[in-house]
Design a protein around this motif. Structure first.
Motif, short mmCIF file in Angstrom:
data_model
loop_
_atom_site.label_atom_id
_atom_site.label_comp_id
_atom_site.label_asym_id
_atom_site.label_seq_id
_atom_site.Cartn_x
_atom_site.Cartn_y
_atom_site.Cartn_z
N GLN A 111 5.78 -41.54 6.92
CA GLN A 111 7.00 -41.01 6.30
C GLN A 111 6.76 -40.62 4.85
O GLN A 111 7.22 -39.58 4.38
CB GLN A 111 8.12 -42.05 6.39
CG GLN A 111 8.64 -42.30 7.80
CD GLN A 111 9.71 -43.38 7.84
OE1 GLN A 111 10.21 -43.81 6.81
NE2 GLN A 111 10.05 -43.84 9.04
N LEU A 112 6.02 -41.46 4.12
CA LEU A 112 5.70 -41.16 2.73
C LEU A 112 4.84 -39.90 2.62
O LEU A 112 5.04 -39.07 1.73
CB LEU A 112 4.97 -42.34 2.09
CG LEU A 112 5.82 -43.57 1.76
CD1 LEU A 112 4.94 -44.73 1.34
CD2 LEU A 112 6.80 -43.24 0.65
N GLU A 113 3.90 -39.77 3.52
CA GLU A 113 3.03 -38.58 3.51
C GLU A 113 3.82 -37.31 3.78
O GLU A 113 3.57 -36.26 3.17
CB GLU A 113 1.90 -38.75 4.54
CG GLU A 113 0.85 -39.78 4.11
CD GLU A 113 -0.11 -40.14 5.22
OE1 GLU A 113 -1.23 -40.56 4.91
OE2 GLU A 113 0.27 -40.03 6.40
N LEU A 114 4.80 -37.41 4.68
CA LEU A 114 5.66 -36.26 4.94
C LEU A 114 6.49 -35.90 3.72
O LEU A 114 6.67 -34.72 3.39
CB LEU A 114 6.58 -36.55 6.13
CG LEU A 114 5.98 -36.46 7.53
CD1 LEU A 114 6.99 -36.87 8.58
CD2 LEU A 114 5.49 -35.04 7.80
N MET A 115 7.00 -36.91 3.00
CA MET A 115 7.79 -36.66 1.80
C MET A 115 6.94 -36.01 0.71
O MET A 115 7.46 -35.26 -0.13
CB MET A 115 8.38 -37.97 1.28
CG MET A 115 9.42 -38.58 2.21
SD MET A 115 10.05 -40.18 1.62
CE MET A 115 11.14 -39.62 0.31
N LEU A 116 5.64 -36.29 0.73
CA LEU A 116 4.74 -35.69 -0.25
C LEU A 116 4.17 -34.34 0.22
O LEU A 116 3.39 -33.72 -0.49
CB LEU A 116 3.57 -36.65 -0.54
CG LEU A 116 3.94 -37.94 -1.27
CD1 LEU A 116 2.73 -38.88 -1.32
CD2 LEU A 116 4.43 -37.64 -2.68
N GLY A 117 4.57 -33.93 1.43
CA GLY A 117 4.09 -32.66 1.95
C GLY A 117 2.67 -32.73 2.49
O GLY A 117 1.97 -31.72 2.58
N ARG A 118 2.24 -33.93 2.88
CA ARG A 118 0.89 -34.11 3.40
C ARG A 118 0.93 -34.29 4.92
O ARG A 118 1.98 -34.55 5.50
CB ARG A 118 0.22 -35.33 2.76
CG ARG A 118 0.07 -35.25 1.25
CD ARG A 118 -0.50 -36.55 0.71
NE ARG A 118 -0.56 -36.56 -0.74
CZ ARG A 118 -0.93 -37.62 -1.46
NH1 ARG A 118 -1.26 -38.74 -0.84
NH2 ARG A 118 -0.94 -37.56 -2.79
N TYR A 119 -0.25 -34.19 5.53
CA TYR A 119 -0.33 -34.43 6.96
C TYR A 119 -0.11 -35.92 7.23
O TYR A 119 -0.72 -36.78 6.58
CB TYR A 119 -1.70 -34.01 7.50
CG TYR A 119 -1.82 -34.17 9.00
CD1 TYR A 119 -1.28 -33.22 9.86
CD2 TYR A 119 -2.46 -35.29 9.54
CE1 TYR A 119 -1.37 -33.37 11.23
CE2 TYR A 119 -2.54 -35.46 10.91
CZ TYR A 119 -1.99 -34.50 11.75
OH TYR A 119 -2.06 -34.66 13.11
N PRO A 120 0.77 -36.28 8.19
CA PRO A 120 1.10 -37.70 8.44
C PRO A 120 0.00 -38.44 9.20
O PRO A 120 0.13 -38.73 10.39
CB PRO A 120 2.39 -37.61 9.26
CG PRO A 120 2.29 -36.30 9.97
CD PRO A 120 1.57 -35.37 9.03
N SER A 121 -1.08 -38.74 8.52
CA SER A 121 -2.20 -39.43 9.16
C SER A 121 -2.04 -40.95 9.14
O SER A 121 -2.70 -41.66 9.90
CB SER A 121 -3.51 -39.05 8.45
OG SER A 121 -3.47 -39.46 7.09
N GLY A 122 -1.20 -41.45 8.23
CA GLY A 122 -1.02 -42.89 8.10
C GLY A 122 -2.15 -43.57 7.36
O GLY A 122 -2.30 -44.79 7.41
#
Length: 329
Positions: A111-122
């Motif tokens: 979710q944090l990666e999505l908010m930063l505009g990154r690929y959600p790799s975890g």
């Protein structure tokens, strides 16, 4: 077409549009601040869950130690064979719970990666510990601080907008004076512009027009009056809600700090009790159930302490929002 703003109707309508635009801009600013707060809360959640994982791992370490002691006691004939099943059941249960916590952490990282505009790799790096440079909040805060809140300012501009619209609608009942070339041929000479004989003056129709439209104009005034009343209620409600949130979060900030101190003392004491009980169990002085109950109590108390700490940080974020969105008090 030029209308002479003799009564200030057009000026009031301009004020209406300007205040309405400012209200929207303040709403946008509040949305930005709220989004930042959500992001920080998500970061706090990752630290909280990561610390809970460490608590699970420490709990598993103790349960593994108890399980090994139980096996040795059974071999020595000091324990009944069914005790190993009890010890193993507790161990594997918390092992599965640990895996669930790790999955939960991965989900929040995505979710944090999505908010930063990154690929959600975890695979995003997380903070190992909570920030320590959290400023102290003064007890005697100025009540004018809430006037920095974008949501309160938005409601205030909406109130100004509704008021300007009402005044403009009331002035629409007055006759209007306009310059137009729709009737006759207007003079192109500037000096003839304000000549009463020039055909650019079209007065008669505009003077009597409010008489024929009085019903519609009065309805517009009534609608604008209702909108003003509604905006007034919304503004008062936003101010009172701001005071409520500030008082509530300030009080909760003090209470959580005190609760954290008390639970920390509880964790220290129950940890000593668990360590002693494991040694006593190995010597055959206490039974397995007694040790497992103490270990469970330690696990619950440690989790409760960690959740209180995370809640303190989350509450501080809410308090910052309630005070206008920055750390300058």
């Amino acid at each position: 077409y030029w209308e002479i703003d003799l009564w200030g109707k057009i000026s009031n309508m301009n004020n209406y549009h300007e205040s309405n635009m400012l209200a929207q801009l303040y709403n946008l600013e509040y949305a930005k601040i709220s989004l930042k707060a959500q992001f920080i809360k998500a970061l706090i959640s990752t630290i909280n869950i990561n610390n809970e994982i460490k608590i699970f791992e420490n709990n598993l370490s103790n349960l593994k130690k108890i399980k090994d002691i139980t096996e040795n006691r059974i071999t020595s004939g000091l324990s009944r064979p069914n005790e190993i099943h009890i010890a193993s059941s507790n161990y594997f249960l918390y092992e599965s719970n640990l895996l669930s916590k790790k999955i939960e952490l991965k989900s929040i990282l995505r979710q944090l990666e999505l908010m930063l505009g990154r690929y959600p790799s975890g695979k995003m790096m997380i903070l190992e510990s909570y920030p320590t440079d959290v400023c102290q909040i003064k007890s005697n805060l100025n009540s004018n601080l809430i006037l920095r809140r974008p949501d309160v300012l938005s409601k205030k501009e909406s109130l100004n907008s509704s008021n300007s619209k009402l005044v403009s609608n009331k002035k629409a009942l007055f006759p209007t004076f306009s310059l137009t070339n729709s009737i006759g041929q207007s003079s192109s000479d500037l000096e003839n512009l304000f000549d009463p004989k020039s055909s650019v003056w079209n007065v008669g129709l505009n003077i009597v027009q409010p008489i024929f439209q009085s019903g519609r104009l009065k309805k517009n005034i009534q609608i604008a009056q209702n909108e003003l009343t509604y905006s007034d209620i919304q503004y008062i409600e936003s101010v009172m809600n701001a005071f409520y949130e500030t008082e509530n979060f300030l009080d909760l900030d003090k209470s959580l700090k005190e609760v954290e101190k008390k639970i920390s003392l509880s964790v220290d004491n129950i940890q000593k009790a668990v360590d002693f009980s494991i040694q006593s169990y190995e010597l055959g002085l206490v039974d397995l159930v007694y040790v497992l109950n103490l270990q469970q109590q330690l696990f619950n108390t440690q989790k409760q302490l960690e959740n209180i700490i995370a809640r303190r940080y989350s509450n501080r974020i809410d308090l910052v929002l309630a005070l206008g969105g920055n750390f300058e008090y």
